[in-house]
Design an enzyme around this catalytic site. Structure first.
Site, PDB file in Angstrom:
ATOM      1  N   GLU A  93      95.285  39.304  32.070  1.00 33.81           N
ATOM      2  CA  GLU A  93      95.266  37.836  32.188  1.00 33.81           C
ATOM      3  C   GLU A  93      94.997  37.226  30.823  1.00 33.81           C
ATOM      4  O   GLU A  93      94.128  37.682  30.091  1.00 33.81           O
ATOM      5  CB  GLU A  93      94.152  37.341  33.125  1.00 33.81           C
ATOM      6  CG  GLU A  93      94.423  37.463  34.587  1.00 33.81           C
ATOM      7  CD  GLU A  93      93.322  36.825  35.439  1.00 33.81           C
ATOM      8  OE1 GLU A  93      92.617  35.909  34.954  1.00 33.81           O
ATOM      9  OE2 GLU A  93      93.166  37.265  36.592  1.00 33.81           O
ATOM     10  N   GLU A 128      87.819  41.061  37.898  1.00 37.81           N
ATOM     11  CA  GLU A 128      86.661  40.441  37.233  1.00 37.81           C
ATOM     12  C   GLU A 128      85.387  40.497  38.076  1.00 37.81           C
ATOM     13  O   GLU A 128      84.867  39.461  38.519  1.00 37.81           O
ATOM     14  CB  GLU A 128      86.982  38.975  36.891  1.00 37.81           C
ATOM     15  CG  GLU A 128      88.147  38.815  35.936  1.00 37.81           C
ATOM     16  CD  GLU A 128      88.433  37.365  35.587  1.00 37.81           C
ATOM     17  OE1 GLU A 128      87.824  36.466  36.192  1.00 37.81           O
ATOM     18  OE2 GLU A 128      89.274  37.127  34.711  1.00 37.81           O
TER      19      GLU A 128
HETATM   20  O1  IFM Z   1      91.977  31.436  37.799  1.00 37.12           O
HETATM   21  C1  IFM Z   1      91.183  32.436  37.245  1.00 37.12           C
HETATM   22  C2  IFM Z   1      91.472  33.777  37.879  1.00 37.12           C
HETATM   23  O2  IFM Z   1      91.307  33.743  39.262  1.00 37.12           O
HETATM   24  C3  IFM Z   1      90.552  34.832  37.317  1.00 37.12           C
HETATM   25  N1  IFM Z   1      90.575  34.829  35.884  1.00 37.12           N
HETATM   26  C4  IFM Z   1      90.437  33.565  35.195  1.00 37.12           C
HETATM   27  C5  IFM Z   1      91.421  32.555  35.768  1.00 37.12           C
HETATM   28  C6  IFM Z   1      91.288  31.208  35.037  1.00 37.12           C
HETATM   29  O3  IFM Z   1      90.019  30.688  35.227  1.00 37.12           O
END
Ligand code: IFM
Length: 461
Positions: A365, A177
């Protein structure tokens, strides 16, 4: 019987998503490892940032977190019990290079070797993320992501990781990200290293874009058979109204939140037509940069949790757009104040499918934090199971509509350190009692394991 003691009915099975579909969980080093100064480990920007007053919820930090460093076997065994066959974790750069570059920590390398080897022993495929936001502090003191020298530092770091782990690890992710770590860390100042403004944000963006592609090239050269990707946060953007001002504001937010990093990696350059201020990146560009920004990734990881509703705002400099918070919209939300809106994941799969040049898309994710109810040692979190199921239904619908998507990783295995929000939002399939480090499988974890095991009993719980 309380209504949340039974998992909600779900009519899909893993094989409905295809026999090669990848099922896993995702984690990140600083959020789980703890052991922040063991042996010769160097400090990262997060080790430093958490010690600044007022930065983290209740002054919490990741010094111990879930102590994955010492408990990795227990956690990997939990994955095995839950029939999870892919584990995505990140490497802590400062654990491997305590001084950012130069001296290698053999203790740090040995730790990751133990994790990798134990995954393989348990028939779990390791997926390494090279950068999940924890830059060595010594490099930040030299300018961090704003300094073009980061290209050389990153090259040294990636080369070593590829050489040391590439014999066993074949799934690699360069960045996690980039929009979040540059936006929150170098523009808003709410994440490490806490820098603000365009003068930090724009060079950080440009150098992250270059490092993303450079990382891909180094991995390909060092581990020719590896499958190489990078991951992008993304959310469907809905204009607040059909007024043209709100529609324009939504387009700008979309360019910034969803297009800023993927498009240069595909050779399309920055979305300056939607966000003209990005033209100022030219100041940091060299003639060869356009070509060096792209890389032919084997897969793209999309990370989706919610959607955003955006309206025009005179008060927001440069962008003239702002997010309308979910609580103000009176919609169903998670503890992060993120709207529960599963169609967003479908929209993002469709959006990334529409680019030419993306070979493969995985959801690397997706997950949610809710107020989990602990009753008689059981963790009733029906809302999380429903959230996961609703998102899987959207993914399945996308496949049925002919869109490519070939994997799903839940964020996350255990409750952990949620950055500036500290330990309050719990995202895990496994509950962690942080004082005793006791792990308890939540109802959602039991459901995920049951689903992946095609209804068989969990393997050893
Ligand atoms: O915890 C984070 C992760 O580190 C990156 N993506 C989003 C998750 C939830 O906020």
């Amino acid at each position: 019987m309380p209504e949340d003691s039974e998992p909600p009915y779900f009519n899909l099975r893993p094989h409905d998503f295809g026999s090669d579909f990848v099922w896993g969980v995702s984690t990140a080093a600083y959020q789980i490892e703890g052991a922040h100064d063991i042996y010769d480990k160097g400090a990262s920007i997060w080790d430093r940032f958490v010690s600044k007053k007022g930065t983290i919820f209740q002054g919490q930090d990741g010094r111990i977190s879930c102590d994955f460093y010492h408990r990795y076997k227990e956690d990997i065994l939990l994955m095995k019990a839950m029939n999870i066959s892919h584990f995505r974790f990140s490497l802590s750069w400062a654990r491997i290079f305590p001084d950012g570059i130069g001296k290698v920590s053999e203790e740090g390398i040995a730790f990751y070797n133990r994790v990798i080897d134990f995954c393989l022993e348990c028939a779990i495929t390791p997926w390494i993320t090279l950068y999940h936001w924890d830059l060595p502090q010594v490099l930040e003191e030299k300018g961090g992501w704003t300094n073009r020298d980061i290209l050389g530092w990153f090259e040294t770091y990636i080369k070593l990781c590829a050489e040391r782990f590439g014999d066993r690890v074949k799934q690699w992710i360069v960045l996690n990200e980039p929009m979040v770590f540059t936006g929150a860390g170098y523009f808003l100042g709410v994440h490490a290293p806490g820098r603000k403004g365009l003068k930090n944000f724009l060079p950080a963006v440009h150098h992250a874009v270059l490092c993303q592609a450079l990382g891909g090239r180094i991995l390909r050269k060092t581990i020719p058979e590896a499958s190489i990707g990078s991951t992008f946060s993304c959310s469907q953007i809905t204009p607040f109204s059909d007024r043209s001002k709100d529609i324009r504001a939504a387009q700008k937010a979309d360019a910034l939140l969803n297009r800023l990093f993927i498009e240069p990696s595909l050779g399309m350059g920055y979305p300056t037509e939607s966000v003209p201020i990005l033209k100022r990146i030219e100041k940091y560009q060299k003639p060869e940069d356009l070509e060096n920004s792209s890389f032919d990734f084997d897969f793209i990881g999309i990370q989706n949790y919610t959607r955003e509703v955006v309206r025009h705002s005179y008060t927001v400099p440069y962008l003239r757009a702002k997010i309308v918070k979910a609580t103000r919209r009176k919609v169903k939300t998670t503890l992060m104040d993120w709207e529960v809106y599963p169609p967003s994941i479908y929209a993002m799969i469709a959006k990334f499918n529409a680019y030419t040049g993306i070979k493969k898309i995985l959801v690397t994710e997706n997950g949610a934090s809710f107020e989990d109810q602990v009753r008689n040692g059981e963790i009733a979190d029906r809302a999380r199971t429903e959230y996961l199921q609703a998102h899987l239904e959207q993914i399945h619908k996308a496949q049925n509509d002919g869109l490519k998507v070939s994997g799903y990783f839940v964020w996350t295995l255990t409750d952990n350190f949620e950055w500036a929000e500290g330990y309050r939002p719990r995202f895990g399939l496994v509950h962690v009692e942080f004082t005793s480090q006791k792990r308890t499988l939540k109802a959602s974890g039991k459901w995920y394991g049951y689903f992946l095991g095609l209804g068989k009993e969990l393997r050893c719980i």
